[in-house]
Design an enzyme around this catalytic site. Sequence first.
Site, PDB file in Angstrom:
ATOM      1  N   LYS A  54      35.149  53.707  32.631  1.00 26.51           N
ATOM      2  CA  LYS A  54      34.039  52.800  32.310  1.00 26.51           C
ATOM      3  C   LYS A  54      32.756  53.592  32.138  1.00 26.51           C
ATOM      4  O   LYS A  54      32.008  53.383  31.179  1.00 26.51           O
ATOM      5  CB  LYS A  54      33.870  51.752  33.429  1.00 26.51           C
ATOM      6  CG  LYS A  54      34.926  50.662  33.356  1.00 26.51           C
ATOM      7  CD  LYS A  54      34.942  49.787  34.603  1.00 26.51           C
ATOM      8  CE  LYS A  54      36.139  48.836  34.534  1.00 26.51           C
ATOM      9  NZ  LYS A  54      36.382  48.089  35.758  1.00 26.51           N
ATOM     10  N   GLN A  98      33.675  47.063  41.440  1.00 26.71           N
ATOM     11  CA  GLN A  98      35.103  47.262  41.184  1.00 26.71           C
ATOM     12  C   GLN A  98      35.942  46.597  42.269  1.00 26.71           C
ATOM     13  O   GLN A  98      35.734  46.833  43.461  1.00 26.71           O
ATOM     14  CB  GLN A  98      35.414  48.767  41.118  1.00 26.71           C
ATOM     15  CG  GLN A  98      36.838  49.094  40.754  1.00 26.71           C
ATOM     16  CD  GLN A  98      37.217  48.675  39.324  1.00 26.71           C
ATOM     17  OE1 GLN A  98      36.480  48.911  38.382  1.00 26.71           O
ATOM     18  NE2 GLN A  98      38.366  48.047  39.193  1.00 26.71           N
ATOM     19  N   ASP A 121      31.176  41.156  34.548  1.00 27.42           N
ATOM     20  CA  ASP A 121      32.596  40.840  34.711  1.00 27.42           C
ATOM     21  C   ASP A 121      32.847  39.348  34.485  1.00 27.42           C
ATOM     22  O   ASP A 121      33.994  38.930  34.322  1.00 27.42           O
ATOM     23  CB  ASP A 121      33.054  41.208  36.139  1.00 27.42           C
ATOM     24  CG  ASP A 121      33.923  42.454  36.160  1.00 27.42           C
ATOM     25  OD1 ASP A 121      34.437  42.841  35.098  1.00 27.42           O
ATOM     26  OD2 ASP A 121      34.083  43.030  37.261  1.00 27.42           O
TER      27      ASP A 121
END
Length: 289
Positions: A54, A98, A121
């Site tokens: 990422k 994460q 997200d």
Amino acid sequence: METKPIDGKAFAAGLRARIADEVAALKRDHGLTPGLAVVLVGEDPASQVYVRNKAAQTAEAGMASFEHKLPVDTAEADLLALVARLNADPAVHGILVQLPLPAHMDATKVIAALDPAKDVDGFHVVNAGRLAVGLDALVPCTPLGCVMLLKHHLGKLAGLNAVVVGRSNIVGKPAAQLLLREDCTVTIAHSRTRDLPGVCRQADILIAAVGRPEMVRGDWIKPGATVIDVGINRIPKDDGKTRLVGDVAYQEAQGIAGLITPVPGGVGPMTIACLLQNTLTAARRQAGV
Ligand code: NDP
């Protein structure tokens, strides 16, 4: 019937190139550099790989990348304090924590602490709710990538029967919401669904997001259907190594499905590309451009 693979890797590369062009234009015309902060708690090997990829792809797109690596025994309060700092930081337009988090942390509480405008997200209940009622939202990256691939290959999706197998908050449910937004007739199947093969055989679009290797067999697929395989399952090989397979029996689907995403190289590469897309969207909305 010939079954064509959907090349998610190539599509994602094209999307990342378009995003990089848009980032360059934002910098040039508005002096704005989108910034993504990624927070990793602990040393989970798969998460470390995701975070590294990422960060690399964020930088390649010309965005600012802020990495925060915290030890596995970090107190939840300290993670929440970091989230509060990132929420307040004007250089940070997107925040990704994460998952999974260590067992002593409550992921729901941490996600709830994110500024919904920076929740790239798309997991915050405000974004889930906005998607559900048809307002602009930051949408979870994996289902967003699935629907982009579908629209690219099929054009308009209106009226098609879509079956989504899996009802998680990060894939199944938002995938179903997005397909509904595209005017599909949507069925969500799960572990309690009766006659799952029969339900799947109704699908013009079949999305498998289950996490069970090759569960969807060839004879569950309607001839000509488009199959999107979200599953990523690592299974052991004879030589002691592992290989990746999806939730769909790919070989059995040949000659039955019209289009199918391979694993790897289908949905997977779209997830990070859509994260960059969400970060760009979040930066534009926050800056009002
Ligand atoms: P979850 O474990 O959160 O959800 C799995 C879903 O599958 C649940 O809704 C469950 O039903 C359903 N299910 C389980 N067993 C069966 C069964 N026998 N029959 C029908 N339905 C079943 O998984 P995720 O949604 O997070 O992920 C799904 C897969 O996608 C995984 O392989 C994951 O690795 C992969 N993934 C890939 C990504 C990518 O970038 N390509 C990103 C995210 C995930 P119930 O609710 O009834 O328990």
